[in-house]
Design a protein around this motif. Structure first.
Motif, PDB file in Angstrom:
ATOM      1  N   UNK A 234       0.848  -1.211   0.000  1.00 35.32           N
ATOM      2  CA  UNK A 234       0.000   0.000   0.000  1.00 35.32           C
ATOM      3  C   UNK A 234       0.874   1.249   0.000  1.00 35.32           C
ATOM      4  N   UNK A 235       0.333   2.300  -0.580  1.00 40.85           N
ATOM      5  CA  UNK A 235       1.055   3.564  -0.530  1.00 40.85           C
ATOM      6  C   UNK A 235       0.405   4.455   0.521  1.00 40.85           C
ATOM      7  N   UNK A 236       1.209   5.049   1.373  1.00 41.42           N
ATOM      8  CA  UNK A 236       0.656   5.971   2.375  1.00 41.42           C
ATOM      9  C   UNK A 236       1.336   7.329   2.284  1.00 41.42           C
ATOM     10  N   UNK A 237       0.548   8.355   2.643  1.00 41.38           N
ATOM     11  CA  UNK A 237       1.080   9.714   2.642  1.00 41.38           C
ATOM     12  C   UNK A 237       1.081  10.253   4.065  1.00 41.38           C
ATOM     13  N   UNK A 238       1.708  11.418   4.217  1.00 40.67           N
ATOM     14  CA  UNK A 238       1.734  12.070   5.526  1.00 40.67           C
ATOM     15  C   UNK A 238       0.316  12.190   6.070  1.00 40.67           C
ATOM     16  N   UNK A 239       0.117  11.850   7.326  1.00 41.77           N
ATOM     17  CA  UNK A 239      -1.186  11.995   7.963  1.00 41.77           C
ATOM     18  C   UNK A 239      -2.056  10.754   7.862  1.00 41.77           C
ATOM     19  N   UNK A 240      -1.784   9.877   6.921  1.00 45.85           N
ATOM     20  CA  UNK A 240      -2.657   8.711   6.717  1.00 45.85           C
ATOM     21  C   UNK A 240      -2.718   7.810   7.953  1.00 45.85           C
ATOM     22  N   UNK A 241      -3.875   7.208   8.124  1.00 48.41           N
ATOM     23  CA  UNK A 241      -4.067   6.270   9.226  1.00 48.41           C
ATOM     24  C   UNK A 241      -3.522   4.905   8.792  1.00 48.41           C
ATOM     25  N   UNK A 242      -2.642   4.340   9.628  1.00 46.47           N
ATOM     26  CA  UNK A 242      -2.042   3.056   9.251  1.00 46.47           C
ATOM     27  C   UNK A 242      -2.462   1.921  10.171  1.00 46.47           C
ATOM     28  N   UNK A 243      -3.184   2.248  11.240  1.00 50.43           N
ATOM     29  CA  UNK A 243      -3.604   1.187  12.142  1.00 50.43           C
ATOM     30  C   UNK A 243      -4.360   1.738  13.330  1.00 50.43           C
ATOM     31  N   UNK A 244      -4.905   0.838  14.139  1.00 47.45           N
ATOM     32  CA  UNK A 244      -5.666   1.283  15.308  1.00 47.45           C
ATOM     33  C   UNK A 244      -5.203   0.548  16.562  1.00 47.45           C
ATOM     34  N   UNK A 245      -5.456   1.201  17.692  1.00 44.16           N
ATOM     35  CA  UNK A 245      -5.134   0.646  18.999  1.00 44.16           C
ATOM     36  C   UNK A 245      -6.363   0.867  19.875  1.00 44.16           C
ATOM     37  N   UNK A 246      -6.908  -0.185  20.482  1.00 48.20           N
ATOM     38  CA  UNK A 246      -8.030   0.058  21.399  1.00 48.20           C
ATOM     39  C   UNK A 246      -7.502   0.727  22.665  1.00 48.20           C
ATOM     40  N   UNK A 247      -7.511   2.074  22.660  1.00 44.90           N
ATOM     41  CA  UNK A 247      -6.843   2.784  23.755  1.00 44.90           C
ATOM     42  C   UNK A 247      -7.624   2.696  25.055  1.00 44.90           C
ATOM     43  N   UNK A 248      -8.919   2.934  24.976  1.00 46.57           N
ATOM     44  CA  UNK A 248      -9.783   2.792  26.151  1.00 46.57           C
ATOM     45  C   UNK A 248     -11.054   2.103  25.656  1.00 46.57           C
ATOM     46  N   UNK A 249     -11.903   1.649  26.581  1.00 46.86           N
ATOM     47  CA  UNK A 249     -13.149   1.016  26.125  1.00 46.86           C
ATOM     48  C   UNK A 249     -13.980   1.940  25.245  1.00 46.86           C
ATOM     49  N   UNK A 250     -13.778   3.256  25.346  1.00 47.12           N
ATOM     50  CA  UNK A 250     -14.593   4.182  24.564  1.00 47.12           C
ATOM     51  C   UNK A 250     -13.956   4.602  23.243  1.00 47.12           C
ATOM     52  N   UNK A 251     -12.652   4.584  23.173  1.00 50.11           N
ATOM     53  CA  UNK A 251     -11.977   5.223  22.027  1.00 50.11           C
ATOM     54  C   UNK A 251     -10.917   4.337  21.386  1.00 50.11           C
ATOM     55  N   UNK A 252     -11.011   4.227  20.069  1.00 51.52           N
ATOM     56  CA  UNK A 252      -9.955   3.586  19.298  1.00 51.52           C
ATOM     57  C   UNK A 252      -8.966   4.651  18.861  1.00 51.52           C
ATOM     58  N   UNK A 253      -7.731   4.429  19.222  1.00 48.69           N
ATOM     59  CA  UNK A 253      -6.689   5.368  18.835  1.00 48.69           C
ATOM     60  C   UNK A 253      -6.259   5.043  17.409  1.00 48.69           C
ATOM     61  N   UNK A 254      -6.178   6.036  16.551  1.00 43.77           N
ATOM     62  CA  UNK A 254      -5.733   5.811  15.175  1.00 43.77           C
ATOM     63  C   UNK A 254      -4.259   6.191  15.089  1.00 43.77           C
ATOM     64  N   UNK A 255      -3.466   5.265  14.627  1.00 49.04           N
ATOM     65  CA  UNK A 255      -2.043   5.560  14.466  1.00 49.04           C
ATOM     66  C   UNK A 255      -1.841   6.137  13.074  1.00 49.04           C
ATOM     67  N   UNK A 256      -1.163   7.303  13.017  1.00 55.34           N
ATOM     68  CA  UNK A 256      -1.063   8.025  11.750  1.00 55.34           C
ATOM     69  C   UNK A 256       0.397   8.238  11.345  1.00 55.34           C
ATOM     70  N   UNK A 257       0.612   8.370  10.054  1.00 52.51           N
ATOM     71  CA  UNK A 257       1.927   8.776   9.563  1.00 52.51           C
ATOM     72  C   UNK A 257       2.116  10.225  10.036  1.00 52.51           C
ATOM     73  N   UNK A 258       3.226  10.536  10.718  1.00 52.43           N
ATOM     74  CA  UNK A 258       3.405  11.917  11.184  1.00 52.43           C
ATOM     75  C   UNK A 258       3.317  12.906  10.012  1.00 52.43           C
TER      76      UNK A 258
END
Ligand code: ADP
Length: 586
Positions: free
Chosen positions: A136-160
């Motif tokens: 896959x090709x990704x650019x700055x800012x793109x979401x590359x994955x998720x982390x279940x940070x808390x029961x309420x919120x999925x953290x999106x890991x992004x290209x800086x």
């Protein structure tokens, strides 16, 4: 707060003078806004002025005991925050040091100086699930994955945002620390769950759009009369005892934001302690999880030095922008911006700058607007949409709105919720003064209310505003000559206005049902009062005396709609009863 790495450390300077939080150093190799470590204890500070070989630094920790001749160490990096999973549920001080980690390190609740701690836990592992795969090709800012940070919120890991981007060569799911690479690109860039960002720089976005959606608060007076948009700005002045804390809790709990960032900036120490103690106890009424699962608290009490008030405001807005980049709606509450302004005044006077109005620096207004400017509804660089709404509390001394901080804030924000000590004294809650408050978002949000609530939302609201305006005028006459001297139609208007105040504008934050009022219910309460008004005026015209009209059994039931869970049936029945009881009179 990011710690500078060894390789960044520049040549040392020598302290020349110390004046409260302002320290000057000689021969320091640093740039504007660089972070420096001051004195032998290594107190964190920021460069705010450079003249020749003299550098002026504002120090974010207590400087007593620091003396000329001690070293100052540059880091070559601007004040930055650590961004990544672990920020929700955290309580930070003004320079993003987690309070619980600091307490542990020092074995006491008293914050010692020169203690550093990363903003997010570097050892903890998180479960990372990539949303991209090799090729896959990704650019700055793109979401590359998720982390279940808390029961309420999925953290999106992004290209800086400052990465180049490229083709993904590896993306592994599994448990990682925030500094381990989780996605690698063909150009050698490695993406971790953690990024750093300088707090004084707005995170980039593609476009700032005109906000068209309200940030629904479930508070009738706000949603009904003075709505704030998602991505909007609001100021809320809070004289003591006017219900500021309750209003803020209500917003934190009920506003339909995904994330709440609460910046407690130099309010009296005990008030901030209250927030630190209260918030972790609060339940998120929507998910049933802890409210802290979607909240980040930044707490800078007045016991901490003034300069840190500024850093906590910038730290807060940067964290808010980071969650915005994930496509979330974020509400940032800053309490109180007046304390920040006072810090600017103190630093400015120590720098012997030319004072502006009431001793505040001439750049007060520019600083405030720079801060509120970072609010907005954005199209992010990864094409998601997200918003940062900013609600700033103001504490005008003596409740006098003509002072510079309130005035400068009013010029910037588009919503003003005037908490009123007199209303609070009369137990009218929320004590938001409907004559002084305003929202410049009303018109642009109307299409949303028309589409999502009722077609005649704008007209019905306008009717309510007109009645309340008329009441304000009539009250002046009543004070002079008494209510009985008014003609009957005006007496009737006063009665209708009373219902608008008591049944619609008032709302009990402590009642299980009344604490939250969905927009449909907000509409129905004003609508039933309007139909009472119509039927009442018909009866008056038919010759029924005003006392008989206002005396019907059904009318007082209007005041109980707020506490009805199944309000639709209740209001249908009430509307019918009002009409038939009035009809019987003629
Ligand atoms: P402040 O923070 O401005 O000093 P508080 O928020 O603590 O004031 O409010 C003072 C008191 O007013 C509360 O303890 C509560 O009894 C009452 N109050 C404030 N807002 C409401 C509300 N929306 N509903 C019911 N009671 C309220």
């Amino acid at each position: 707060m990011s710690q500078a790495t060894e390789s960044d450390v520049r040549e040392d300077g020598i302290i020349e003078s110390v004046s409260g939080p302002v320290v000057t150093a000689r021969d320091l190799d640093a740039r504007m806004n660089d972070v420096v470590y001051v004195g032998s204890e290594g107190l964190m500070g920021e460069v705010i002025e450079i003249e020749g070989n003299i550098t002026t630094i504002q120090v974010y920790e207590e400087t007593s005991g620091v003396s000329p001749g001690e070293p100052v160490e540059g880091t070559g990096a601007p004040l930055s925050v650590d961004l990544g999973p672990g920020m929700l549920d955290a309580i930070y001080d003004g320079v993003q040091r987690p309070l619980d980690v600091l307490e542990e390190k020092m074995n006491s609740a008293y914050l010692d100086r020169g203690v550093d701690a990363p903003g997010i836990d570097l050892e903890k592992t998180w479960e990372f699930e990539p949303t991209v795969e090799a090729g896959d090709t990704v650019e700055a800012g793109d979401i590359v994955g998720t982390v279940p940070e808390t029961p309420s919120i999925d953290h999106k890991v992004m290209v800086p945002p400052d990465y180049e981007g490229g083709e993904v060569t590896s993306a592994e799911s599994g448990n990682f620390t925030v500094t381990e690479p989780v996605v690698e690109l063909d150009n050698g860039e490695e993406i971790q769950m953690r990024q750093e960002w300088p707090v004084r720089t707005q995170r980039p976005a593609n476009e700032k759009e005109t906000p068209t959606e309200p940030l629904i608060s479930g508070q009738r007076v706000l949603d009904g009369l003075f709505p704030i948009a998602k991505g909007g700005t609001a100021a809320i002045p809070g004289p003591f005892g006017s219900g500021k804390t309750v209003t803020q809790h209500q917003l934190a709990k009920w506003a339909d934001a995904d994330i709440v960032v609460y910046v407690g900036c130099g309010e009296r120490g005990n008030e901030m302690t209250e927030v630190i103690e209260d918030f972790p106890e609060l339940e998120d009424p929507i998910t049933g999880n802890a409210l802290m699962d979607r909240t980040c608290l930044i707490a800078n009490t007045s016991n901490m030095p003034v300069a840190a008030r500024e850093s906590c405001v910038y730290t807060g807005i940067t964290i808010a922008e980071y969650f915005r980049d994930m496509g979330y709606d974020v509400a940032l509450m800053a309490d109180s911006t007046s304390r920040w302004a006072e810090a600017m005044r103190e630093i400015s006077s120590r720098l012997e700058e030319m004072p502006g109005e009431e001793g505040y620096p001439a750049y007060l207004s520019a600083r405030l607007s720079e801060f509120y400017e970072r609010a907005g509804y954005f199209q992010n660089i990864n094409d998601t949409e997200g918003s940062v709404s900013v609600i700033g509390a103001v504490s005008p001394p003596g409740g006098d709105f003509s002072e510079p901080v309130t005035q400068n804030t009013l010029r910037i924000v588009k919503t003003f919720w005037a908490l009123d000590a007199d209303l609070a004294e009369r137990r009218h809650f929320p004590s938001i003064n409907w004559n002084e408050s305003y929202s410049l978002y009303r018109d642009q949000l109307d299409p949303w209310f028309v589409e999502n609530v009722r077609n005649d939302w704008p007209e019905t609201r306008q009717w309510a505003i007109d009645v309340l305006d008329e009441e304000a005028e009539l009250q002046e006459i009543v004070q002079l000559v008494g209510k009985d001297a008014l003609p009957e139609d005006q007496q009737l208007t006063l009665e209708i206005a009373r219902y608008l105040r008591e049944a619609w504008l008032q709302q009990n934050a402590f009642h299980d049902v009344d604490t939250y009022c969905e927009p449909e219910k907000t509409y129905r309460i004003m609508d039933v009062i309007q139909s009472y008004n119509e039927a009442a005026f018909e009866a008056l015209e038919a010759g029924v005396p005003v006392e008989e009209i206002t005396d019907i059994d059904a009318a007082p039931r209007i005041n109980r709609i707020g506490v009805q869970e199944d309000y639709n049936e209740y209001v249908d029945q009430l509307e019918e009863d009002i009409k038939s009881q009035l009809r019987e009179k003629y």
